[in-house]
Design an enzyme around this catalytic site. Structure first.
Site, PDB file in Angstrom:
ATOM      1  N   GLY A  14      25.696  45.205  51.164  1.00  0.00           N
ATOM      2  CA  GLY A  14      24.650  44.654  52.020  1.00  0.00           C
ATOM      3  C   GLY A  14      23.277  45.266  51.824  1.00  0.00           C
ATOM      4  O   GLY A  14      22.467  45.260  52.755  1.00  0.00           O
ATOM      5  N   LEU A  96      31.691  28.298  48.241  1.00  0.00           N
ATOM      6  CA  LEU A  96      31.415  27.230  49.216  1.00  0.00           C
ATOM      7  C   LEU A  96      31.357  25.922  48.436  1.00  0.00           C
ATOM      8  O   LEU A  96      30.635  25.812  47.445  1.00  0.00           O
ATOM      9  CB  LEU A  96      30.076  27.496  49.910  1.00  0.00           C
ATOM     10  CG  LEU A  96      30.048  28.773  50.762  1.00  0.00           C
ATOM     11  CD1 LEU A  96      28.620  29.141  51.147  1.00  0.00           C
ATOM     12  CD2 LEU A  96      30.920  28.626  52.007  1.00  0.00           C
ATOM     13  N   ASN A 110      20.301  31.725  47.707  1.00  0.00           N
ATOM     14  CA  ASN A 110      21.173  32.749  47.124  1.00  0.00           C
ATOM     15  C   ASN A 110      20.338  33.664  46.253  1.00  0.00           C
ATOM     16  O   ASN A 110      19.382  33.223  45.621  1.00  0.00           O
ATOM     17  CB  ASN A 110      22.242  32.068  46.252  1.00  0.00           C
ATOM     18  CG  ASN A 110      23.190  33.057  45.588  1.00  0.00           C
ATOM     19  OD1 ASN A 110      23.689  33.986  46.234  1.00  0.00           O
ATOM     20  ND2 ASN A 110      23.443  32.863  44.305  1.00  0.00           N
ATOM     21  N   HIS A 112      20.665  35.988  42.950  1.00  0.00           N
ATOM     22  CA  HIS A 112      21.561  36.192  41.802  1.00  0.00           C
ATOM     23  C   HIS A 112      20.923  37.229  40.864  1.00  0.00           C
ATOM     24  O   HIS A 112      19.731  37.130  40.561  1.00  0.00           O
ATOM     25  CB  HIS A 112      21.784  34.865  41.059  1.00  0.00           C
ATOM     26  CG  HIS A 112      22.736  35.029  39.919  1.00  0.00           C
ATOM     27  ND1 HIS A 112      24.104  35.102  40.096  1.00  0.00           N
ATOM     28  CD2 HIS A 112      22.512  35.186  38.589  1.00  0.00           C
ATOM     29  CE1 HIS A 112      24.674  35.289  38.928  1.00  0.00           C
ATOM     30  NE2 HIS A 112      23.738  35.336  37.993  1.00  0.00           N
TER      31      HIS A 112
HETATM   32  C1  GAR Z   1      23.627  41.787  44.413  1.00  0.00           C
HETATM   33  O1  GAR Z   1      23.259  42.324  43.174  1.00  0.00           O
HETATM   34  C2  GAR Z   1      23.584  40.268  44.381  1.00  0.00           C
HETATM   35  O2  GAR Z   1      22.536  39.765  43.601  1.00  0.00           O
HETATM   36  C3  GAR Z   1      24.917  39.973  43.739  1.00  0.00           C
HETATM   37  O3  GAR Z   1      25.806  40.886  44.336  1.00  0.00           O
HETATM   38  C4  GAR Z   1      25.094  42.073  44.725  1.00  0.00           C
HETATM   39  C5  GAR Z   1      25.344  42.325  46.201  1.00  0.00           C
HETATM   40  O4  GAR Z   1      24.803  43.540  46.624  1.00  0.00           O
HETATM   41  N1  GAR Z   1      25.281  38.606  43.965  1.00  0.00           N
HETATM   42  C6  GAR Z   1      25.925  37.869  43.064  1.00  0.00           C
HETATM   43  O5  GAR Z   1      26.327  38.291  41.998  1.00  0.00           O
HETATM   44  C7  GAR Z   1      26.153  36.413  43.477  1.00  0.00           C
HETATM   45  N2  GAR Z   1      26.519  35.617  42.334  1.00  0.00           N
HETATM   46  P1  GAR Z   1      24.520  43.857  48.164  1.00  0.00           P
HETATM   47  O6  GAR Z   1      25.814  43.571  48.944  1.00  0.00           O
HETATM   48  O7  GAR Z   1      24.213  45.332  48.164  1.00  0.00           O
HETATM   49  O8  GAR Z   1      23.377  43.019  48.617  1.00  0.00           O
END
Ligand code: GAR
Length: 202
Positions: A14, A96, A110, A112
């Site tokens: 998070g 989703l 989102n 990414h």
């Molecule tokens: C982040 O780097 C986000 O961009 C990625 O997961 C991580 C979550 O970190 N999301 C994806 O890969 C979605 N395809 P966080 O829980 O510390 O925000």
């Protein structure tokens, strides 16, 4: 004018949720308020961040529902109960389907961790994205904030920022740099842009 009510969907640490909370505290998201955190599992540290900031949270586990449809309808009901206008996927690792995404057109964003269309789509999430970028040998990567539609990582791009890959990078080191230099900056900016548009009823 009432603020756009935002639900942030999380699965892990998070840090992007934290970036949104911190930006809101600095007054950088004047058009929106983080009204709900929805986690896909009860171990997500993001839930602690929500609690520390007095943001209501809920855990909805996909495996507790027999079908994807039943799961998505349960999530939709929670969003309706909380009068949510906009959804932010911030490290949300559950899928989703179109049934869900079509219900919130240009209302789901989102973040990414790559420059879409590189290293995105099925199988590209979290650390895997950075492993793939390093394995390919690209010299520049980055992050993208985009609208969510039925195509994984295929919705309209809102903001992007490039980040240099450095000699000796590991996936973990690169992930941290992409977060610090791109994700945590882009996501609050994009959220304010979308929240402002929705607040105006556009
Ligand atoms: C982040 O780097 C986000 O961009 C990625 O997961 C991580 C979550 O970190 N999301 C994806 O890969 C979605 N395809 P966080 O829980 O510390 O925000």
């Amino acid at each position: 004018m009432s603020k756009t009510r935002i639900a942030v969907f999380v699965s892990g640490g998070g840090t992007n949720l934290q970036a949104l909370i911190d930006a809101a505290k600095r007054g950088e998201i004047p058009s929106g308020e983080i009204a709900l955190v929805l986690a896909s599992n009860d171990k997500a540290y993001a839930l602690t961040r929500a609690a520390e900031n007095n943001i209501p949270s809920v855990v909805v586990k996909r495996k507790e529902f027999e079908t994807q449809l039943a799961y998505e309808e349960a999530v939709k009901a929670i969003l309706a109960e909380n009068s949510i206008d906009m959804i932010v996927l911030a490290g949300f690792m559950s899928i989703l389907s179109e049934n869900f995404t079509a219900a919130y057109p240009k209302r789901i964003v989102n973040v990414h961790p790559s420059l879409i269309p590189s290293f995105c789509g099925k199988g590209f999430y979290g650390l895997h994205v950075h492993e793939a970028a390093l394995a390919y040998g690209v010299k520049v990567t980055g992050a993208t904030v985009h609208y969510v539609n039925e195509i994984p990582d295929g919705g309209e791009i809102i903001l992007q920022k490039a980040v240099e890959i450095e000699e000796g990078d590991t996936p973990e080191v690169l992930q941290r740099r992409v977060m610090e230099q791109a994700e945590w900056i882009l996501l609050p900016k994009a959220v304010e842009m979308v929240a402002a548009r929705l607040q105006k009823g556009q």
